[in-house]
Design a protein around this motif. Structure first.
Motif, mmCIF file in Angstrom:
data_model
loop_
_atom_site.group_PDB
_atom_site.id
_atom_site.type_symbol
_atom_site.label_atom_id
_atom_site.label_comp_id
_atom_site.label_asym_id
_atom_site.label_seq_id
_atom_site.Cartn_x
_atom_site.Cartn_y
_atom_site.Cartn_z
ATOM 1 N N SER A 212 0.640 -1.309 -0.511
ATOM 2 C CA SER A 212 -0.165 0.093 -0.426
ATOM 3 C C SER A 212 1.190 1.105 0.110
ATOM 4 N N PRO A 213 1.109 2.383 -0.150
ATOM 5 C CA PRO A 213 0.933 3.723 -0.391
ATOM 6 C C PRO A 213 1.151 3.887 1.210
ATOM 7 N N ALA A 214 2.415 4.149 1.513
ATOM 8 C CA ALA A 214 2.689 4.274 2.834
ATOM 9 C C ALA A 214 1.760 5.165 3.699
ATOM 10 N N GLY A 215 0.875 4.625 4.265
ATOM 11 C CA GLY A 215 0.015 5.183 5.734
ATOM 12 C C GLY A 215 -1.500 5.312 4.909
ATOM 13 N N GLN A 216 -1.417 4.829 3.472
ATOM 14 C CA GLN A 216 -3.212 5.045 3.819
ATOM 15 C C GLN A 216 -3.464 3.580 3.217
ATOM 16 N N PRO B 281 -2.678 -6.454 -5.002
ATOM 17 C CA PRO B 281 -3.026 -7.947 -4.826
ATOM 18 C C PRO B 281 -2.197 -8.272 -3.834
ATOM 19 N N ASN B 282 -2.103 -9.782 -4.149
ATOM 20 C CA ASN B 282 -1.373 -10.389 -2.718
ATOM 21 C C ASN B 282 -0.140 -11.320 -4.200
ATOM 22 N N GLN B 283 0.536 -10.388 -3.627
ATOM 23 C CA GLN B 283 2.287 -10.729 -4.633
ATOM 24 C C GLN B 283 2.498 -12.520 -5.117
ATOM 25 N N ASP C 108 3.936 0.345 2.838
ATOM 26 C CA ASP C 108 3.346 -0.452 4.247
ATOM 27 C C ASP C 108 3.421 -1.751 3.723
ATOM 28 N N ALA C 109 3.568 -2.217 3.122
ATOM 29 C CA ALA C 109 3.962 -4.501 2.893
ATOM 30 C C ALA C 109 2.879 -4.934 3.881
ATOM 31 N N LYS C 110 1.831 -5.912 4.111
ATOM 32 C CA LYS C 110 1.153 -6.844 4.861
ATOM 33 C C LYS C 110 1.773 -7.831 4.059
ATOM 34 N N VAL C 111 2.133 -8.707 5.502
ATOM 35 C CA VAL C 111 2.494 -10.247 5.513
ATOM 36 C C VAL C 111 1.864 -10.994 6.022
ATOM 37 N N SER C 112 1.318 -11.873 5.071
ATOM 38 C CA SER C 112 0.192 -13.489 5.836
ATOM 39 C C SER C 112 1.259 -14.455 6.203
ATOM 40 N N TYR C 113 1.093 -15.236 7.102
ATOM 41 C CA TYR C 113 1.504 -16.461 7.243
ATOM 42 C C TYR C 113 0.199 -17.466 7.959
ATOM 43 N N SER C 114 0.884 -18.507 7.034
ATOM 44 C CA SER C 114 -0.453 -19.375 7.510
ATOM 45 C C SER C 114 -0.979 -20.044 8.685
ATOM 46 N N GLY C 115 -1.854 -19.802 9.689
ATOM 47 C CA GLY C 115 -2.949 -19.318 10.475
ATOM 48 C C GLY C 115 -3.283 -18.090 10.441
ATOM 49 N N ASP C 116 -3.523 -17.528 9.846
ATOM 50 C CA ASP C 116 -3.505 -16.114 9.894
ATOM 51 C C ASP C 116 -3.131 -15.428 10.512
ATOM 52 N N ARG C 117 -2.193 -15.454 10.542
ATOM 53 C CA ARG C 117 -0.878 -14.472 10.899
ATOM 54 C C ARG C 117 -0.511 -13.306 10.115
#
Length: 115
Positions: A42-46, A51-53, A79-88
């Motif tokens: 996401s653009p920083a702060g927004q 999409p999920n790369q 900013d980046a949203k990082v996802s892992y198995s188990g909904d983390r």
């Protein structure tokens, strides 16, 4: 005529093709200790997540020490949203993305983690 052909045969292979003219693009390097199942920018702060790369990877996830070319990412601050198995999920703030950069994400970069 033969001279023109000979000159062309020597010069053409030396010219850069379109693939060489373009860089490698922005890439992600997973240096976390777990396999990523999601990586969104996401653009920083927004908080306007793209999409999920990781879906661009052959097995749809990014293992530890694996790299992935990011699609449609322009230079800027993200900013980046990082996802892992188990909904983390975790956030990485204020990444400086430059042309043909390798974005390294390690465990120490993960903030605001859930679950």
């Amino acid at each position: 005529m033969r001279l023109a052909f000979a000159v062309t045969a020597i010069i053409l292979p030396a010219l850069p093709t379109a693939n060489f003219a373009q860089g490698k693009g922005v890439r992600l390097w997973n240096l976390t200790t777990a396999t990523m199942t999601g990586f969104q920018l996401s653009p920083a702060g927004q908080n306007n997540w793209g999409p999920n790369q990781t879906l661009n990877d052959k097995d749809k996830e990014l293992d530890h020490d694996e790299r992935l070319k990011l699609i449609g990412v322009e230079p800027g601050r993200y900013d980046a949203k990082v996802s892992y198995s188990g909904d983390r999920q975790c956030i990485v703030r204020d990444l400086d993305v430059r042309p043909d950069a390798i974005i390294q994400v390690a465990d120490k970069d993960l903030k605001e983690c859930t679950n």
